[in-house]
Write a protein that holds these residues in place. Structure first.
Motif: not given
Length: 283
Positions: A229-233, A241-243, A245-249, A281-283
């Motif tokens: 959750x910390x990495x998601x935030x 934007x909202x992301x 969980x899998x995107x944190x990979x 990774x701001x794109x």
């Protein structure tokens, strides 16, 4: 009791590494780390001003267990050097230099921690973990700590009994099933990929849980805490934007075989306010 004086390989701070070490099996405050051992009895560890770590345990197996739990042989100097100019970690690394995530004495305990912590508040997850350990394990003589759980700890328990301790129904069933069908402790003898592949066959064991087991149960750094959750935030802030969980990979991909260690450094840096949020990774 026997003693051993161990000089850790690479930078190591017991104080920094033990800041979140407390659970039903061990405690650390201003004195030594005290830990109930799977090998039996209670072990103690403290660090001298010269960096040497003093270990005390009932026997050689206990000394080896303490050394594993403290990761004294796992020099992470390569990680510190490789990522000293990393856009995300460059401010955090100097302050966290001696930090190594402590391990758990048993793989079973790591699996319990993983299933307790799936998508709930960390403090609530730790309370459930304490409840389960206190209900399923014994205490060494003259100690208030509980022995680390093994598969045998859950042999006489049903999922319904674990649910009454706060663990969700499906998670309880997954934990009991794995403890009955798999020799969890032998996973330390398997490769990281093989151990991870076996765990993810279970419907309730995803990438985050595998990362917890690899880091805290197997003592491996290759698997990141994907979906934390910390990495998601953090990633949501970086991308605006909202992301999912899998995107944190993707956040952890640049760290390669150090993705697990990078995960805990990023999370610790977020707690300290030393993570420099880049725009890569701001794109």
């Amino acid at each position: 009791m026997i003693s051993a004086a161990v000089r850790p390989r690479g930078p190591f701070s017991l104080r920094l590494s033990s800041r979140l070490a407390g659970d039903a099996t061990r405690t650390f405050s201003s004195g030594p780390l005290l830990a109930a051992l799977a090998a039996g009895g209670v072990g103690r560890a403290w660090q001298q001003p010269d960096g040497v770590v003093q270990l005390r345990a009932p026997d050689d197996r206990g000394i080896d267990e303490l050394s594993f739990v403290l990761a004294l042989d796992d020099d992470h100097s390569e990680f510190l050097e490789r990522f000293r100019d990393d856009p995300l970690l460059r401010r955090a690394l100097p302050r966290l230099r001696g930090y190594r995530p402590l391990r758990l004495s048993t793989v079973t305990h790591a699996l319990l921690r993983a299933v307790c912590g799936q998508l709930i508040q960390a403090s609530r997850a730790r309370q459930i973990e304490r409840n389960v350990i206190r209900a399923t394990t014994s205490r060494p003589p003259a100690a208030w700590l509980h022995t680390p759980p093994t598969p045998a700890s859950f042999a006489s328990f049903s999922p319904a009994q674990l649910r009454r301790l706060g663990l969700g129904a499906r998670r309880s069933a997954t934990l009991i099933r794995l403890c009955r069908s798999l020799d969890l402790e032998r996973l330390r003898g398997a490769s990281t990929d093989a151990a991870a592949a076996r765990l993810v066959r279970e419907s309730r064991i995803g990438p985050w849980s595998v990362g917890v087991v690899c880091l805290e149960g197997l003592g491996r750094y290759e698997r990141g805490l994907v979906g934390d959750l910390g990495l998601i935030k953090l990633l949501a802030k970086m991308r605006g934007r909202r992301v999912e969980g899998w995107e944190t990979a993707e956040l952890l991909e640049p760290y390669g075989e150090w993705a697990g260690l990078a995960s805990v450094y990023i999370l610790a840096g977020l707690g300290q306010g030393t993570i420099a949020v880049p725009d890569r990774l701001a794109a």
